[in-house]
Design an enzyme around this catalytic site. Structure first.
Site, PDB file in Angstrom:
ATOM      1  CG  ASP A 117      -2.134   0.971   0.981  1.00 33.86           C
ATOM      2  OD1 ASP A 117      -2.556   1.141  -0.171  1.00 33.86           O
ATOM      3  OD2 ASP A 117      -2.608   1.545   1.973  1.00 33.86           O
ATOM      4  CG  ASP A 155      -3.739  -2.231  -4.553  1.00 34.07           C
ATOM      5  OD1 ASP A 155      -4.401  -2.505  -5.552  1.00 34.07           O
ATOM      6  OD2 ASP A 155      -4.207  -1.599  -3.597  1.00 34.07           O
ATOM      7  CG  ASP A 305     -13.453   1.383   0.971  1.00 36.63           C
ATOM      8  OD1 ASP A 305     -13.293   0.160   0.964  1.00 36.63           O
ATOM      9  OD2 ASP A 305     -14.272   1.967   0.231  1.00 36.63           O
TER      10      ASP A 305
END
Length: 463
Positions: A117, A155, A305
């Site tokens: 992230d 990701d 989120d």
């Protein structure tokens, strides 16, 4: 732990449910009889997910029926995101064994790559790439030999803005090695790499990144994790990526799509404040598309989120918003060998995403009323995770606070609890869905930090 949020494009969260607690649902799992891709069979419903646990704990809530029938009834991915090299094999083995006994296909989301992230709300992962490979090797040893689906490092390829060229090359090698390690341990494992989504990087750029990370060793790629792009847009994007890979001499790769919340409007990735989202296609391997192996719920619907609520926390209002007005799921009968759900959470089930290095102390709950807390710590150089079990006495409790001495470290994130303070004596209080604990039963929360972790003693008081 706040897993998985984003810098700008998407977000997802780990379901951190410590114990099974399924309420019987009125809708059965869909069973696929055929698939246009390479997968065929019923997907496994995790009986320890946060939504299942919330449903079990809130039978009288006005939102429960909708959440139960349209979300809790469905198979979702289990996330593996804690650096726990000494226990991850047994955690995986237990999950795989339950799925194999049900004759269903489990979905495992691996989220452990260092610098994940790019230091955002879901920062963390293994301390370095060498330790990452150790963790992956232990993870792979628990996979058995039957079909499993691995969503490898969300990701990790679409989000590279924080890495230097050398770091990108090292990450690519790590993902390629992880893929081969998993495939070597279980040749029937279906491994998919990060393809971002249709409104992020171009298909050509995505194909280049997949090739650099060893997609030739994998079964394909996944897209749309935690995002809202329509299934048709993702399928078109996937075809373009597959075409670009074919042009590179890499053939036979397929796509899986996260449809957990793409049945409504699209737009900004963060869904904490949106009420126009809906769950999309129910999870299935019967896609009817030769390029698509499965529609999956990788992002657990109803988990935040990190925009308005803590990333990874289960929010019943979000779940209800996603499910309310959505069509009912299929009602075909699951295999007769599927164990029936139970409404009473067993006390021996380990946490789903934060298992400790050693099991919690074998202590008994208080003889009278009140609560008791025990801690198991996973310590490494410079940091730790801690899993805390809160056990009620002979009577039900309706709220709890645990105080933990932490003289040599600092808390950086927590899950399934609200935190007061970061060092010294730190307080953890229940969140909305886990304050009620039945007599002699348990609930769990966890936290991560830097420095030296706590000991095994903690104080618990009821609210």
């Amino acid at each position: 732990m706040a897993i998985l949020s984003s810098l700008r494009r998407r977000s997802a969260a780990i379901s951190v449910a410590a114990v099974a607690g399924a309420t019987a649902v009125g809708v059965c799992l869909a069973v696929s009889s055929a698939s246009a891709g390479t997968l065929s069979g019923s997907l496994y419903r995790d009986p320890s997910s946060a939504v299942v646990r919330w449903v079990a704990a809130n039978p009288g809530d006005s939102r429960t029926a909708v959440i139960r029938d349209k979300i809790a009834s469905q198979p979702q991915a289990r996330w593996f995101a804690n650096f726990n090299p000494s226990t991850v094999q047994s955690e995986v083995s237990g999950f795989i064994g339950a799925a194999n006994a049900a004759q269903q296909i489990p979905v495992l989301a691996v989220y452990e790559i260092p610098n994940r992230d790019c230091g955002g709300a879901s920062a963390g992962g293994a301390p370095d790439l060498n330790q990452y490979q150790t963790w992956v090797s232990n993870f792979a040893r628990g996979l058995g030999n039957q079909t499993v689906i691995i969503i490898l490092e969300t990701d990790s390829l679409a989000l590279l803005t924080c890495l230097s060229s050398a770091e990108i090359n090292a990450r690519n090698e790590a993902i390629s090695t992880a893929t081969r390690t998993i495939k070597s341990a279980n040749p029937n494992a279906k491994v998919y790499l990060d393809g971002g989504h249709s409104t992020w990087n171009s298909a050509g750029e995505t194909a280049n990144r997949l090739r650099a990370a060893g997609v030739q060793y994998a079964d394909g790629f996944f897209t749309n994790v935690s995002n809202y792009n329509s299934t048709s847009s993702e399928a078109n994007f996937g075809r373009a990526v597959i075409s670009a890979l074919n042009g590179m001499g890499i053939s036979g790769k397929r796509q899986v799509i996260d449809t957990s919340r793409n049945g409504g409007a699209s737009g900004d990735w963060c869904g904490d404040d949106n009420t126009d989202r809906r769950i999309g296609q129910y999870p299935t391997t019967n896609t009817g598309d030769a390029n698509i192996d499965a529609y999956l719920w990788v992002k657990p619907p109803g988990e935040a989120d990190g925009c308005r609520f803590t990333a990874g926390s289960f929010q019943p209002d979000l779940a209800f918003s996603l499910a309310n007005g959505a069509p009912n799921p299929p009602t075909t009968t699951p295999p007769t060998t599927t164990p029936p759900p139970t409404t009473t959470p067993p006390t021996t089930t380990p946490p789903t995403t934060t298992p400790p290095t050693t099991p919690p102390p074998n202590t008994t709950p208080p003889a009278g009323d009140g609560c008791y807390a025990s801690i198991a710590v996973n310590q490494w150089a410079g940091g730790f995770t801690a899993s805390v079990t809160v056990t009620a006495g002979k009577s039900d409790i309706n709220g709890w606070t645990v105080t933990v001495p932490l003289p040599g470290g600092a808390v950086t994130s927590a899950w399934n609890a609200q935190v007061s303070g970061t060092s010294g004596t730190v307080g953890f209080t229940n969140v909305s869905y886990n304050g009620r604990v039945l007599g002699r039963q348990s609930t769990n929360f966890g936290f991560q930090g830097t420095g030296t972790g706590p000991g095994v003693l903690a104080d618990c008081v009821t609210s």
